[in-house]
Design a protein around this motif. Structure first.
Motif, mmCIF file in Angstrom:
data_model
loop_
_atom_site.group_PDB
_atom_site.id
_atom_site.type_symbol
_atom_site.label_atom_id
_atom_site.label_comp_id
_atom_site.label_asym_id
_atom_site.label_seq_id
_atom_site.Cartn_x
_atom_site.Cartn_y
_atom_site.Cartn_z
ATOM 1 N N ARG A 195 0.745 -1.148 0.036
ATOM 2 C CA ARG A 195 -0.045 -0.027 0.007
ATOM 3 C C ARG A 195 0.962 1.392 -0.058
ATOM 4 N NH1 ARG A 195 -3.275 -1.193 -1.748
ATOM 5 N NH2 ARG A 195 -4.780 -2.355 -0.435
ATOM 6 N N ARG A 196 0.534 2.326 -0.913
ATOM 7 C CA ARG A 196 1.453 3.486 -0.966
ATOM 8 C C ARG A 196 1.091 4.294 0.240
ATOM 9 N NH1 ARG A 196 0.420 8.609 -2.786
ATOM 10 N NH2 ARG A 196 -1.617 7.937 -3.383
ATOM 11 N N GLU A 197 2.061 4.991 0.745
ATOM 12 C CA GLU A 197 1.723 5.987 1.955
ATOM 13 C C GLU A 197 2.814 7.206 1.698
ATOM 14 O OE1 GLU A 197 0.754 7.615 5.664
ATOM 15 O OE2 GLU A 197 -0.014 5.977 4.508
ATOM 16 N N ARG B 257 -5.985 -3.456 13.030
ATOM 17 C CA ARG B 257 -6.359 -1.968 12.992
ATOM 18 C C ARG B 257 -5.034 -1.344 13.715
ATOM 19 N NH1 ARG B 257 -11.102 0.660 15.615
ATOM 20 N NH2 ARG B 257 -9.877 0.754 17.430
ATOM 21 N N LEU B 258 -4.224 -0.741 13.207
ATOM 22 C CA LEU B 258 -2.822 -0.307 13.835
ATOM 23 C C LEU B 258 -3.279 1.415 13.544
ATOM 24 C CD1 LEU B 258 0.075 -2.235 12.985
ATOM 25 C CD2 LEU B 258 -1.414 -2.485 14.668
ATOM 26 N N PRO B 259 -3.383 2.389 14.647
ATOM 27 C CA PRO B 259 -3.153 3.844 14.370
ATOM 28 C C PRO B 259 -1.760 4.221 14.179
ATOM 29 C CG PRO B 259 -3.211 3.251 16.901
ATOM 30 C CD PRO B 259 -3.450 1.833 16.092
ATOM 31 N N LEU B 260 -1.725 5.052 13.090
ATOM 32 C CA LEU B 260 -0.632 5.694 12.856
ATOM 33 C C LEU B 260 -0.088 7.075 13.558
ATOM 34 C CD1 LEU B 260 -0.393 4.695 9.095
ATOM 35 C CD2 LEU B 260 0.891 3.440 10.991
ATOM 36 N N ASP B 261 0.919 7.199 14.197
ATOM 37 C CA ASP B 261 1.357 8.496 14.995
ATOM 38 C C ASP B 261 1.875 9.393 13.775
ATOM 39 O OD1 ASP B 261 2.803 10.545 16.139
ATOM 40 O OD2 ASP B 261 3.391 9.229 17.600
ATOM 41 N N PRO B 262 0.881 10.295 13.524
ATOM 42 C CA PRO B 262 1.003 11.487 12.667
ATOM 43 C C PRO B 262 2.674 12.107 12.774
ATOM 44 C CG PRO B 262 -0.346 12.514 14.368
ATOM 45 C CD PRO B 262 -0.245 10.882 14.664
ATOM 46 N N GLY C 187 -6.418 7.346 9.339
ATOM 47 C CA GLY C 187 -5.391 7.386 10.285
ATOM 48 C C GLY C 187 -5.059 5.992 10.739
ATOM 49 N N TYR C 188 -5.296 4.876 10.293
ATOM 50 C CA TYR C 188 -5.209 3.636 10.461
ATOM 51 C C TYR C 188 -4.571 2.973 9.319
ATOM 52 C CZ TYR C 188 -8.278 4.328 14.578
ATOM 53 O OH TYR C 188 -8.831 4.432 15.638
ATOM 54 N N ALA D 1 4.522 6.014 12.342
ATOM 55 C CA ALA D 1 4.843 4.792 12.888
ATOM 56 C C ALA D 1 3.599 4.174 13.592
ATOM 57 C CB ALA D 1 5.729 4.481 13.771
ATOM 58 N N PRO D 2 3.225 2.887 13.623
ATOM 59 C CA PRO D 2 2.110 2.399 14.385
ATOM 60 C C PRO D 2 2.262 2.608 16.008
ATOM 61 C CG PRO D 2 3.110 0.674 12.987
ATOM 62 C CD PRO D 2 4.092 1.807 12.986
#
Length: 331
Positions: A26-28, A125-130, A84-85, A134-135
């Protein structure tokens, strides 16, 4: 014109053979989330102007409680990014042992052995730190959470389904139940099935989830699921990827075969539960090898081109520096 781009991995990932078992993409932003099907980790690679490099590896067990512990492989087969996940799905499949010996008695014993590995039966489901991309276990009120366990995992969800239940006892590569793609459309989660394929029709499950009010680190299914049947001419779904309001499907064999493999566009996903071939738009055929180069992961890049990563890449895809070439395809 089609091109290739290098994804370079560190020595630990190469030891784990992540770079030769890529199964999800997946692109990010200016980077990529990737996963292999032989570990319980997810990797992030950053574009440096020439290649995707500077790998960061994240252990799923640092964020959620895996049912079989931190070391057993999770067979991650799909990645999605939404709200955000980062979402990950295991194959939810049984596996039959491979034949490794020419001795017929040993071969017969191995072919009769079917294994169930609980870490395969997860949706995470992992929240990403903006601040770090990083998860995190918890950040800004968002929590890492997992859907797993008896009666809660996706396979158990369809245990009485008239179409899918008969295939739950079969290994994935025997046309058994096998999840190999995930995509988000709003709050709907689409899960592509490599198998079963039912008289030429592939299956895409559609579910919604919510945080379990009794445990913020667990998920539960929020509404009845839907089965979508798509005429992919006998192929199963090997990955799903959002493209605007559409879904792109990476379609390939459900059994242990090399090809054919193609990308198909599904417009207005979920609006109709039975989708004939005439309503699915061919996008491109993909290359595949004999015993190698199996397309497994699909992503849309910022410029609209497609990136494809391969499981069991041939020698021509491996670089001396520990990288592997992905294809970048203009459509």
């Amino acid at each position: 014109m089609n091109q290739q781009v290098e994804l370079r991995f560190d020595h630990l990932a190469r030891q784990a053979r992540t770079h030769t078992n890529l199964s999800a993409l997946r692109r990010e932003g200016d980077g990529l989330w990737v996963a292999g099907d032989e570990t319980a980790t997810v990797e992030y690679l950053t574009w440096n102007g020439e290649r995707y490099d500077h790998q960061r590896s994240f252990r799923l067990a640092d964020y959620v409680d895996l049912p079989a512990g931190p070391d057993e492989e999770a067979d991650i087969e799909g990645l999605a990014r939404s709200g955000g996940y980062l979402w990950l799905v295991g194959s939810h499949s049984l596996k039959r042992k491979r034949v490794k010996s020419p001795d017929p008695n040993k071969a017969r014993r191995r072919l009769s052995t079917v294994l169930r590995e609980e870490n395969r039966f997860i949706l995470v489901r992992l929240p990403l730190d903006p601040a770090t991309n990083a998860p995190a276990r918890t950040v800004d009120g968002r929590t890492a959470a997992i859907l797993s366990g008896p009666g809660r995992n996706v396979a158990d969800l369809v245990a009485e389904d008239p179409h899918l239940a008969p295939f739950l006892a079969l290994p994935g590569k025997d046309n058994g139940f096998d999840l190999e793609g995930i995509a988000m459309v709003g709050d709907r989660i689409f899960l592509g099935l490599r198998g079963p394929v039912l008289r030429g029709w592939a299956v895409v499950l559609e579910i919604t989830t919510e945080t379990d009010p009794r445990d913020p680190h667990r998920l539960r299914v929020a509404a009845p699921y839907q089965t979508n049947f798509l005429d992919l001419d006998g192929l199963g779904v090997r990955d799903l990827c959002p493209d605007g309001e559409d879904l792109l499907l990476l379609a390939g064999p459900t059994m242990h075969l090399d090809g054919p493999v193609r990308v198909v566009r599904w417009r207005a996903p979920g609006s109709r539960s039975v989708v004939p071939a005439v309503e699915l738009e061919p996008v491109t055929d993909l290359p595949f090898g004999a015993g190698c180069d199996h397309p497994e992961g699909l992503a849309v890049l910022e410029d609209g081109r497609l990136m494809v990563v391969y499981d069991s890449p041939g020698p021509h895809r491996l670089t001396p520096e520990g990288g592997v070439y992905a294809d970048v395809i203009t459509i």
